[in-house]
Design an enzyme around this catalytic site. Sequence first.
Site, PDB file in Angstrom:
ATOM      1  N   CYS A 130       0.817  -1.225   0.000  1.00  0.00           N
ATOM      2  CA  CYS A 130       0.000   0.000   0.000  1.00  0.00           C
ATOM      3  C   CYS A 130       0.843   1.264   0.000  1.00  0.00           C
ATOM      4  O   CYS A 130       0.541   2.225  -0.714  1.00  0.00           O
ATOM      5  CB  CYS A 130      -0.942  -0.016   1.205  1.00  0.00           C
ATOM      6  SG  CYS A 130      -0.229  -0.678   2.698  1.00  0.00           S
ATOM      7  N   HIS A 243      -3.150   6.326   4.416  1.00  0.00           N
ATOM      8  CA  HIS A 243      -1.715   6.429   4.666  1.00  0.00           C
ATOM      9  C   HIS A 243      -1.213   7.796   4.183  1.00  0.00           C
ATOM     10  O   HIS A 243      -1.624   8.281   3.123  1.00  0.00           O
ATOM     11  CB  HIS A 243      -0.942   5.369   3.863  1.00  0.00           C
ATOM     12  CG  HIS A 243      -1.078   3.966   4.382  1.00  0.00           C
ATOM     13  ND1 HIS A 243      -1.804   3.622   5.499  1.00  0.00           N
ATOM     14  CD2 HIS A 243      -0.532   2.800   3.915  1.00  0.00           C
ATOM     15  CE1 HIS A 243      -1.711   2.299   5.690  1.00  0.00           C
ATOM     16  NE2 HIS A 243      -0.957   1.783   4.743  1.00  0.00           N
TER      17      HIS A 243
HETATM   18  N1  LIG Z   1      -5.032  -3.500   4.303  1.00  0.00           N
HETATM   19  C1  LIG Z   1      -4.207  -2.955   3.422  1.00  0.00           C
HETATM   20  O1  LIG Z   1      -4.020  -1.721   3.351  1.00  0.00           O
HETATM   21  C2  LIG Z   1      -3.498  -3.807   2.465  1.00  0.00           C
HETATM   22  C3  LIG Z   1      -2.793  -3.192   1.455  1.00  0.00           C
HETATM   23  C4  LIG Z   1      -2.109  -3.986   0.537  1.00  0.00           C
HETATM   24  C5  LIG Z   1      -2.166  -5.340   0.672  1.00  0.00           C
HETATM   25  N2  LIG Z   1      -2.873  -5.929   1.682  1.00  0.00           N
HETATM   26  C6  LIG Z   1      -2.891  -7.389   1.763  1.00  0.00           C
HETATM   27  O2  LIG Z   1      -4.205  -7.882   1.496  1.00  0.00           O
HETATM   28  C7  LIG Z   1      -4.416  -9.092   2.217  1.00  0.00           C
HETATM   29  C8  LIG Z   1      -5.677  -8.998   3.073  1.00  0.00           C
HETATM   30  O3  LIG Z   1      -5.564  -7.899   3.961  1.00  0.00           O
HETATM   31  P1  LIG Z   1      -6.816  -7.400   4.822  1.00  0.00           P
HETATM   32  O4  LIG Z   1      -6.363  -6.112   5.399  1.00  0.00           O
HETATM   33  O5  LIG Z   1      -8.066  -7.431   4.036  1.00  0.00           O
HETATM   34  O6  LIG Z   1      -6.899  -8.556   5.947  1.00  0.00           O
HETATM   35  P2  LIG Z   1      -8.141  -8.949   6.883  1.00  0.00           P
HETATM   36  O7  LIG Z   1      -9.078  -7.807   7.046  1.00  0.00           O
HETATM   37  O8  LIG Z   1      -7.558  -9.556   8.094  1.00  0.00           O
HETATM   38  O9  LIG Z   1      -8.914 -10.090   6.028  1.00  0.00           O
HETATM   39  C9  LIG Z   1      -8.316 -11.307   5.691  1.00  0.00           C
HETATM   40  C10 LIG Z   1      -9.215 -12.080   4.746  1.00  0.00           C
HETATM   41  O10 LIG Z   1      -8.536 -13.274   4.314  1.00  0.00           O
HETATM   42  C11 LIG Z   1      -9.347 -14.413   4.624  1.00  0.00           C
HETATM   43  N3  LIG Z   1      -8.486 -15.549   4.956  1.00  0.00           N
HETATM   44  C12 LIG Z   1      -7.451 -15.579   5.804  1.00  0.00           C
HETATM   45  N4  LIG Z   1      -6.902 -16.813   5.853  1.00  0.00           N
HETATM   46  C13 LIG Z   1      -7.627 -17.574   5.006  1.00  0.00           C
HETATM   47  C14 LIG Z   1      -7.584 -18.951   4.609  1.00  0.00           C
HETATM   48  N5  LIG Z   1      -6.665 -19.782   5.093  1.00  0.00           N
HETATM   49  N6  LIG Z   1      -8.484 -19.379   3.717  1.00  0.00           N
HETATM   50  C15 LIG Z   1      -9.418 -18.562   3.215  1.00  0.00           C
HETATM   51  N7  LIG Z   1      -9.524 -17.249   3.533  1.00  0.00           N
HETATM   52  C16 LIG Z   1      -8.633 -16.771   4.423  1.00  0.00           C
HETATM   53  C17 LIG Z   1     -10.196 -13.973   5.789  1.00  0.00           C
HETATM   54  O11 LIG Z   1     -11.328 -14.802   5.869  1.00  0.00           O
HETATM   55  P3  LIG Z   1     -12.083 -15.022   7.304  1.00  0.00           P
HETATM   56  O12 LIG Z   1     -12.851 -13.754   7.563  1.00  0.00           O
HETATM   57  O13 LIG Z   1     -12.936 -16.183   7.015  1.00  0.00           O
HETATM   58  O14 LIG Z   1     -11.016 -15.266   8.318  1.00  0.00           O
HETATM   59  C18 LIG Z   1     -10.529 -12.538   5.374  1.00  0.00           C
HETATM   60  O15 LIG Z   1     -11.555 -12.549   4.403  1.00  0.00           O
HETATM   61  C19 LIG Z   1      -3.121  -9.319   2.983  1.00  0.00           C
HETATM   62  O16 LIG Z   1      -2.266 -10.123   2.192  1.00  0.00           O
HETATM   63  C20 LIG Z   1      -2.520  -7.930   3.106  1.00  0.00           C
HETATM   64  O17 LIG Z   1      -1.127  -7.973   3.275  1.00  0.00           O
HETATM   65  C21 LIG Z   1      -3.545  -5.186   2.579  1.00  0.00           C
END
Ligand SMILES: NC(=O)c1ccc[n+]([C@@H]2O[C@H](COP(=O)([O-])OP(=O)(O)OC[C@H]3O[C@@H](n4cnc5c(N)ncnc54)[C@H](OP(=O)(O)O)[C@@H]3O)[C@@H](O)[C@H]2O)c1
Length: 340
Positions: A130, A243
């Site tokens: 990000c 950010h």
């Molecule tokens: N937030 C940011 O600004 C940002 C920016 C760039 C990249 N990212 C990346 O995007 C990804 C998600 O981030 P987020 O902020 O959305 O995280 P989050 O809010 O914690 O959500 C995680 C998601 O992944 C699912 N998940 C986790 N483990 C899983 C598994 N084993 N099988 C199936 N589904 C699974 C979760 O499902 P459940 O609800 O069922 O647990 C949930 O839908 C990460 O790789 C992060 O590094 C985030």
Amino acid sequence: MGYRVVVAGATGNVGREMLNILAERQFPVDEIVALASRRSLGTEVSFGDKTLKTKDLDGFDFTGWDIALFAIGSDATKKYAPIAAKSGCVVIDNSSLYRYDADVPLVVPEVNPEAVDGYNKKNIIANPNCSTAQMVVALKPLHDRARIKRVVVSTYQSVSGSGKEAIDELWNQTKGMYVPGQEVEPKVYPKQIAFNVIPHIDVFLDDGSTKEEWKMVAETKKIIDKSIKLTATCVRVPVFVGHSEAINIEFEEFLDEDEARDILREAPGIMVVDKREDGGYITPIECVGDFATFISRIRQDSTIENGLNIWCVSDNLRKGAALNAVQIAETLGNRCLKKG
Ligand SMILES: NC(=O)c1ccc[n+]([C@@H]2O[C@H](COP(=O)([O-])OP(=O)(O)OC[C@H]3O[C@@H](n4cnc5c(N)ncnc54)[C@H](OP(=O)(O)O)[C@@H]3O)[C@@H](O)[C@H]2O)c1
């Protein structure tokens, strides 16, 4: 004719934004499925004015699906992205797993849309970190004009960049400060985040920098130009979404601040808000829910020959993740898959 689209991680911060943005931008969708872990089976998520019931990613058959937007973290991506890619579904991944793989394009559509064409080596395209995504949107048009030699960037990153548990930690810790006996100990972060700032994002590396700082260096080189030198200090701040970055840029050639402002005004994905008066700049609260990367405080750095300072703010769940991923899907559609 549209696409059959999978959103994996649909219950998370980024996944929910992906569904919102696909609907907002009227991405040509014939069919869409929301996936998450088994824990979330049946959880309802919104897609425009429709409601989708979340299905289990484990065991999902990707055959016949065109594009899968992944936002599930590196561990789960390692397991499921190769399965999807092998079935002929193009994965657009938000984790850091594939970003530095030479056979996987790392794409910010305003900056290097042509890189999408290399998707078919692995059927995977990576979305940058990000903090990198919003920065390179601002750096690229300036680099094209005056060649960037070196960048010094300090970030002020919101807690939504660490997932939904981090949002809860800031919220509960902040409330707990006012209620004796309800103090909340740090769990997601190594120190208290409420009313504090933490100069530490991701793991420490041998040279004393953190992985988040290293990502900004490696990704800027891969996306714009490997000759750019960059040093970063990444800091977590008690902001929910958005950010901010203070960016100091040294160029090969002189670039006047007024010309830089004009270049940025014309650049794709950027909104310049730069009045030299009280409030004449953008703060994270104002960027939430917006598509743009906002640039303010454009000014000469007189301590070096060809220097500029800028302030860069964007919604990390959008340009930093979900929006960029949907823009990659649009670019892939326009350049390669040609449906819709
Ligand atoms: N937030 C940011 O600004 C940002 C920016 C760039 C990249 N990212 C990346 O995007 C990804 C998600 O981030 P987020 O902020 O959305 O995280 P989050 O809010 O914690 O959500 C995680 C998601 O992944 C699912 N998940 C986790 N483990 C899983 C598994 N084993 N099988 C199936 N589904 C699974 C979760 O499902 P459940 O609800 O069922 O647990 C949930 O839908 C990460 O790789 C992060 O590094 C985030």
